[in-house]
Write a protein that holds these residues in place. Structure first.
Motif, PDB file in Angstrom:
ATOM      1  N   GLY A  49       0.846  -1.183   0.000  1.00 42.43           N
ATOM      2  CA  GLY A  49       0.000   0.000   0.000  1.00 42.43           C
ATOM      3  C   GLY A  49       0.880   1.231   0.000  1.00 42.43           C
ATOM      4  N   SER A  50       0.474   2.289  -0.769  1.00 46.76           N
ATOM      5  CA  SER A  50       1.323   3.480  -0.866  1.00 46.76           C
ATOM      6  C   SER A  50       0.545   4.742  -0.497  1.00 46.76           C
ATOM      7  CB  SER A  50       1.988   3.565  -2.249  1.00 46.76           C
ATOM      8  OG  SER A  50       1.034   3.593  -3.297  1.00 46.76           O
ATOM      9  N   ASP A  51       0.322   5.647  -1.438  1.00 45.45           N
ATOM     10  CA  ASP A  51      -0.194   6.969  -1.067  1.00 45.45           C
ATOM     11  C   ASP A  51      -1.712   7.046  -1.177  1.00 45.45           C
ATOM     12  OD1 ASP A  51       0.357   9.435  -0.032  1.00 45.45           O
ATOM     13  OD2 ASP A  51       1.268  10.255  -1.835  1.00 45.45           O
ATOM     14  N   TRP A  52      -2.252   8.179  -0.687  1.00 41.84           N
ATOM     15  CA  TRP A  52      -3.685   8.452  -0.687  1.00 41.84           C
ATOM     16  C   TRP A  52      -4.003   9.709  -1.490  1.00 41.84           C
ATOM     17  CZ3 TRP A  52      -7.012   5.051   0.754  1.00 41.84           C
ATOM     18  CH2 TRP A  52      -6.918   4.310   1.939  1.00 41.84           C
ATOM     19  N   ALA A  53      -5.219   9.747  -2.032  1.00 42.13           N
ATOM     20  CA  ALA A  53      -5.830  10.979  -2.524  1.00 42.13           C
ATOM     21  C   ALA A  53      -7.316  10.914  -2.163  1.00 42.13           C
ATOM     22  CB  ALA A  53      -5.652  11.119  -4.029  1.00 42.13           C
ATOM     23  N   TYR A  58     -14.960   9.863  -1.627  1.00 45.72           N
ATOM     24  CA  TYR A  58     -14.103   8.772  -2.080  1.00 45.72           C
ATOM     25  C   TYR A  58     -12.659   8.959  -1.625  1.00 45.72           C
ATOM     26  CZ  TYR A  58     -18.030   7.672  -5.140  1.00 45.72           C
ATOM     27  OH  TYR A  58     -19.271   7.354  -5.612  1.00 45.72           O
ATOM     28  N   ALA A  59     -12.038   7.834  -1.295  1.00 42.95           N
ATOM     29  CA  ALA A  59     -10.602   7.785  -1.035  1.00 42.95           C
ATOM     30  C   ALA A  59      -9.979   6.873  -2.079  1.00 42.95           C
ATOM     31  CB  ALA A  59     -10.323   7.242   0.367  1.00 42.95           C
ATOM     32  N   TYR A  60      -8.837   7.282  -2.586  1.00 43.38           N
ATOM     33  CA  TYR A  60      -8.116   6.529  -3.613  1.00 43.38           C
ATOM     34  C   TYR A  60      -6.788   6.087  -3.012  1.00 43.38           C
ATOM     35  CZ  TYR A  60     -11.614   8.617  -6.667  1.00 43.38           C
ATOM     36  OH  TYR A  60     -12.809   9.000  -7.232  1.00 43.38           O
ATOM     37  N   GLY A  61      -6.615   4.780  -2.877  1.00 42.86           N
ATOM     38  CA  GLY A  61      -5.427   4.240  -2.231  1.00 42.86           C
ATOM     39  C   GLY A  61      -4.492   3.586  -3.220  1.00 42.86           C
ATOM     40  N   GLY A  62      -3.274   4.110  -3.315  1.00 40.07           N
ATOM     41  CA  GLY A  62      -2.288   3.522  -4.205  1.00 40.07           C
ATOM     42  C   GLY A  62      -1.755   2.204  -3.676  1.00 40.07           C
ATOM     43  N   ASN A  63      -1.267   1.382  -4.572  1.00 33.64           N
ATOM     44  CA  ASN A  63      -0.692   0.077  -4.242  1.00 33.64           C
ATOM     45  C   ASN A  63       0.257  -0.278  -5.377  1.00 33.64           C
ATOM     46  OD1 ASN A  63      -0.692  -3.039  -4.570  1.00 33.64           O
ATOM     47  ND2 ASN A  63      -1.610  -2.796  -2.542  1.00 33.64           N
ATOM     48  N   TYR A  64       1.340  -0.979  -5.060  1.00 29.75           N
ATOM     49  CA  TYR A  64       2.313  -1.313  -6.096  1.00 29.75           C
ATOM     50  C   TYR A  64       1.679  -2.093  -7.259  1.00 29.75           C
ATOM     51  CZ  TYR A  64       6.624   0.188  -3.739  1.00 29.75           C
ATOM     52  OH  TYR A  64       7.645   0.924  -3.190  1.00 29.75           O
ATOM     53  N   SER A  82     -14.100  -0.054  -6.222  1.00 29.20           N
ATOM     54  CA  SER A  82     -13.449  -0.697  -7.364  1.00 29.20           C
ATOM     55  C   SER A  82     -11.982  -0.953  -7.057  1.00 29.20           C
ATOM     56  CB  SER A  82     -13.582   0.152  -8.640  1.00 29.20           C
ATOM     57  OG  SER A  82     -13.023   1.429  -8.456  1.00 29.20           O
ATOM     58  N   VAL A  83     -11.432  -1.940  -7.721  1.00 33.89           N
ATOM     59  CA  VAL A  83     -10.017  -2.292  -7.606  1.00 33.89           C
ATOM     60  C   VAL A  83      -9.440  -2.311  -9.023  1.00 33.89           C
ATOM     61  CG1 VAL A  83      -8.351  -4.033  -6.872  1.00 33.89           C
ATOM     62  CG2 VAL A  83     -10.428  -3.663  -5.527  1.00 33.89           C
ATOM     63  N   VAL A  84      -8.452  -1.480  -9.269  1.00 33.00           N
ATOM     64  CA  VAL A  84      -7.877  -1.347 -10.601  1.00 33.00           C
ATOM     65  C   VAL A  84      -6.484  -1.965 -10.605  1.00 33.00           C
ATOM     66  CG1 VAL A  84      -7.162   0.251 -12.412  1.00 33.00           C
ATOM     67  CG2 VAL A  84      -9.205   0.747 -11.025  1.00 33.00           C
ATOM     68  N   SER A  85      -6.334  -3.034 -11.324  1.00 33.22           N
ATOM     69  CA  SER A  85      -5.032  -3.701 -11.445  1.00 33.22           C
ATOM     70  C   SER A  85      -4.205  -2.978 -12.498  1.00 33.22           C
ATOM     71  CB  SER A  85      -5.232  -5.167 -11.846  1.00 33.22           C
ATOM     72  OG  SER A  85      -3.980  -5.789 -12.066  1.00 33.22           O
ATOM     73  N   CYS A  86      -3.067  -2.439 -12.082  1.00 31.94           N
ATOM     74  CA  CYS A  86      -2.185  -1.712 -12.998  1.00 31.94           C
ATOM     75  C   CYS A  86      -0.802  -1.647 -12.367  1.00 31.94           C
ATOM     76  CB  CYS A  86      -2.724  -0.314 -13.286  1.00 31.94           C
ATOM     77  SG  CYS A  86      -1.943   0.483 -14.715  1.00 31.94           S
ATOM     78  N   PRO A  87      -0.051  -2.747 -12.397  1.00 31.64           N
ATOM     79  CA  PRO A  87       1.247  -2.797 -11.718  1.00 31.64           C
ATOM     80  C   PRO A  87       2.208  -1.716 -12.210  1.00 31.64           C
ATOM     81  CG  PRO A  87       0.547  -4.988 -12.382  1.00 31.64           C
ATOM     82  CD  PRO A  87      -0.389  -4.023 -13.032  1.00 31.64           C
ATOM     83  N   GLY A  88       2.968  -1.163 -11.273  1.00 29.34           N
ATOM     84  CA  GLY A  88       3.940  -0.120 -11.610  1.00 29.34           C
ATOM     85  C   GLY A  88       4.337   0.688 -10.398  1.00 29.34           C
ATOM     86  N   PRO A  89       5.166   0.119  -9.527  1.00 25.09           N
ATOM     87  CA  PRO A  89       5.554   0.819  -8.296  1.00 25.09           C
ATOM     88  C   PRO A  89       5.995   2.260  -8.583  1.00 25.09           C
ATOM     89  CG  PRO A  89       6.544  -1.360  -8.410  1.00 25.09           C
ATOM     90  CD  PRO A  89       5.911  -1.117  -9.745  1.00 25.09           C
ATOM     91  N   GLN A  90       5.730   3.262  -7.662  1.00 27.39           N
ATOM     92  CA  GLN A  90       5.051   3.051  -6.400  1.00 27.39           C
ATOM     93  C   GLN A  90       3.547   3.172  -6.536  1.00 27.39           C
ATOM     94  OE1 GLN A  90       8.101   4.833  -3.144  1.00 27.39           O
ATOM     95  NE2 GLN A  90       6.804   6.357  -4.000  1.00 27.39           N
ATOM     96  N   ASN A  91       3.112   3.661  -7.675  1.00 27.18           N
ATOM     97  CA  ASN A  91       1.687   3.926  -7.872  1.00 27.18           C
ATOM     98  C   ASN A  91       1.142   4.929  -6.866  1.00 27.18           C
ATOM     99  OD1 ASN A  91       1.177   2.534 -10.222  1.00 27.18           O
ATOM    100  ND2 ASN A  91       0.551   0.646  -9.216  1.00 27.18           N
ATOM    101  N   ASP A  92       1.932   5.969  -6.575  1.00 27.46           N
ATOM    102  CA  ASP A  92       1.396   7.097  -5.819  1.00 27.46           C
ATOM    103  C   ASP A  92       0.278   7.738  -6.639  1.00 27.46           C
ATOM    104  OD1 ASP A  92       3.209   6.623  -3.837  1.00 27.46           O
ATOM    105  OD2 ASP A  92       4.203   8.572  -3.953  1.00 27.46           O
ATOM    106  N   VAL A  93      -0.736   8.250  -5.944  1.00 26.45           N
ATOM    107  CA  VAL A  93      -1.925   8.764  -6.616  1.00 26.45           C
ATOM    108  C   VAL A  93      -2.181  10.227  -6.275  1.00 26.45           C
ATOM    109  CG1 VAL A  93      -3.099   6.533  -6.759  1.00 26.45           C
ATOM    110  CG2 VAL A  93      -3.374   7.922  -4.706  1.00 26.45           C
ATOM    111  N   ALA A  94      -2.841  10.916  -7.193  1.00 26.18           N
ATOM    112  CA  ALA A  94      -3.392  12.247  -6.944  1.00 26.18           C
ATOM    113  C   ALA A  94      -4.617  12.394  -7.825  1.00 26.18           C
ATOM    114  CB  ALA A  94      -2.371  13.342  -7.259  1.00 26.18           C
ATOM    115  N   VAL A  95      -5.574  13.230  -7.383  1.00 25.49           N
ATOM    116  CA  VAL A  95      -6.815  13.405  -8.140  1.00 25.49           C
ATOM    117  C   VAL A  95      -7.103  14.889  -8.340  1.00 25.49           C
ATOM    118  CG1 VAL A  95      -7.864  11.223  -7.407  1.00 25.49           C
ATOM    119  CG2 VAL A  95      -8.220  13.281  -6.025  1.00 25.49           C
TER     120      VAL A  95
END
Length: 458
Positions: A49-53, A58-64, A82-95
């Protein structure tokens, strides 16, 4: 965070004051309301688990491995949307608006969500920023990707004029055999996004922030775990658009920037701490923008550094006052802050991501410390910061160090949301008179690296 895989160490017995394996310990004013484990493709030991937006309910939680959308309209009962599979560390998010931005800081075979890791030395490998349409949070839609030099470890949104948003991309660690990440790498990448036509987003600038090369750091063969990293880019940038400034945590340097022209950020002043800071990791302004809390990610986030052997000044926060005006502003060191609890040798623990708790007239922050847990501290007196609340779990394992703990802990509309590397979403509430008024401050959106003015919103 620097590491890309779990770290395993053999450990001696822990102190009697340290919670047992997975045991919860906390101050009386901290309350755990909910935990939502990592779901589907996000589960797994190395899917951190990584960053938040945050936006609305809604909360959007990044994950590797991608990102998860949560409905937090009832914070004590969050729901996975929803769960979006899209591998690519770190997958930090912003909205922003109907768009979500995702950082990829690993060479991948292509820019799609079915890509697999590729050698960094491979010319065709891709890393950078991905853009999704989140107008329907239950079904995010991939829109476009933009490649950036050395990828995107983290990114920061800066609002522009006429319906545009700028994405400042932080990246580092160049090497001569990396075709798209050549030294010297003393720059950031700036992407301009037309919000109504995100498919037209494009890289528009690569400003060099360290024309003198930045901090040269310690020699590469320095044996100490806390050697100072040379500056070769930035790890994290925190913009304060209302004040037209930005703080940069740039490996060996802490920097204050002018972003009056968002396409041309300009350095105002910088600081170094070659005694106690190893890796300038992230930064947070106070609401008045006359202080900055910088963090040091000693050991890359994978080491047990919250113990008497490391001490209270390494792997800590450094609090600086901003004094002066305009181009004569400078950063004046006031104090260090580190959690006052010892952690087990099987717990990675160091200063990490946090945000303000908006209390008018006070400077209070909540912060993640990996397996050191969550700390709420008051730095109104920047020379004497003090903890006012905390929450932690005992080690994931008592015989080996498994990378875990809270990556990001942010305050949003009355609650603290923690993205735990292994355990998923934690929702907490602090019940304390010193933070009570913060619950009345409501925000339509929060990206912690784009700080709002909580009390003078336009």
């Amino acid at each position: 965070m620097l590491l890309a895989a779990s770290t395993v160490l053999v450990a001696p017995s822990a102190s009697a004051q340290i919670p047992g394996q997975d045991e919860i310990a906390k101050s009386p004013n901290m309350q755990l309301l909910a935990n939502v484990p990592k779901q589907g493709a996000m589960a797994g030991l190395n899917n951190f688990g990584s960053d938040w937006a945050f936006q609305g309910k809604y909360a959007y939680g990044g994950n590797y491995a991608g990102f998860t959308v949560y409905d937090i309209s009832k914070p004590a009962k969050p729901k996975v949307v929803s769960v979006v599979s899209c591998p690519g560390p770190q997958n930090d998010v912003a909205v922003a608006g109907n768009l979500l931005f995702l950082s990829t800081d690993q060479s991948m075979s292509n820019d799609g969500c079915q890509a697999v890791p590729a050698p960094t030395s491979q010319q065709s490998a891709w890393e950078g920023i991905k853009i999704f349409d989140i107008s329907d949070p239950a079904s995010p839609r991939y829109v476009k990707a933009i490649e950036t030099k050395c990828g995107s470890h983290t990114h920061t949104l800066v609002p522009g004029k006429k319906g545009t948003t700028y994405v400042y991309v932080s990246s580092f660690f160049p090497a001569a055999n990396f075709p798209d990440c050549q030294p010297p790498h003393d720059l950031i990448s700036i992407i301009k996004v037309p919000m109504r036509n995100p498919a037209a987003a494009a890289l528009i600038a690569e400003p060099v922030l360290f024309p003198d090369g930045g901090n040269p750091g310690d020699p590469p063969d320095t044996p100490d775990v806390d050697f100072t990293f040379a500056t070769s880019g930035c790890h994290d940038l925190t913009a304060y658009p209302d004040k037209k400034i930005m703080a940069g945590a740039c490996m060996g340097d802490g920097v204050l920037f002018d972003i009056s022209n968002p396409e041309r950020p300009r350095t105002i002043t910088g600081v170094r701490d070659d005694v106690n800071f190893s890796f300038w990791h992230s930064a947070t302004f106070n609401n008045r923008a006359n202080k900055i809390v910088f963090t040091d990610e000693l050991g890359g986030g994978g080491g047990a550094t919250c113990n008497p052997a490391i001490g209270p000044e390494k792997g800590a926060n450094a609090i600086y006052d901003i004094v002066g005006h305009g181009d004569k502003r400078r950063l004046v060191f006031r104090s260090y802050y580190k959690i006052p609890r010892e952690n087990a040798p099987t717990e990675n623990c160091v200063a990490h991501n946090g945000s303000l708790i908006p209390v008018k007239g006070k400077d209070i922050m909540v912060q993640a410390w990996y397996q050191g847990g969550i700390s709420v501290f008051d730095f109104t007196n920047s020379s004497r910061p003090r903890e006012i609340g905390w929450f932690e779990r005992g080690p994931l394992d008592t015989t080996r160090l498994i990378l875990g703990g809270t990556w990001s802990a942010y305050y949003y509309n009355g609650h603290i949301y923690s993205n735990d590397i292994q355990k998923g979403m934690d929702v907490l509430r602090i019940n304390d008179r010193r933070t009570a008024m913060a619950a009345f401050v409501r925000m339509p959106e929060l990206n912690a690296q784009t700080q709002p003015d909580y009390f003078d919103r336009h």
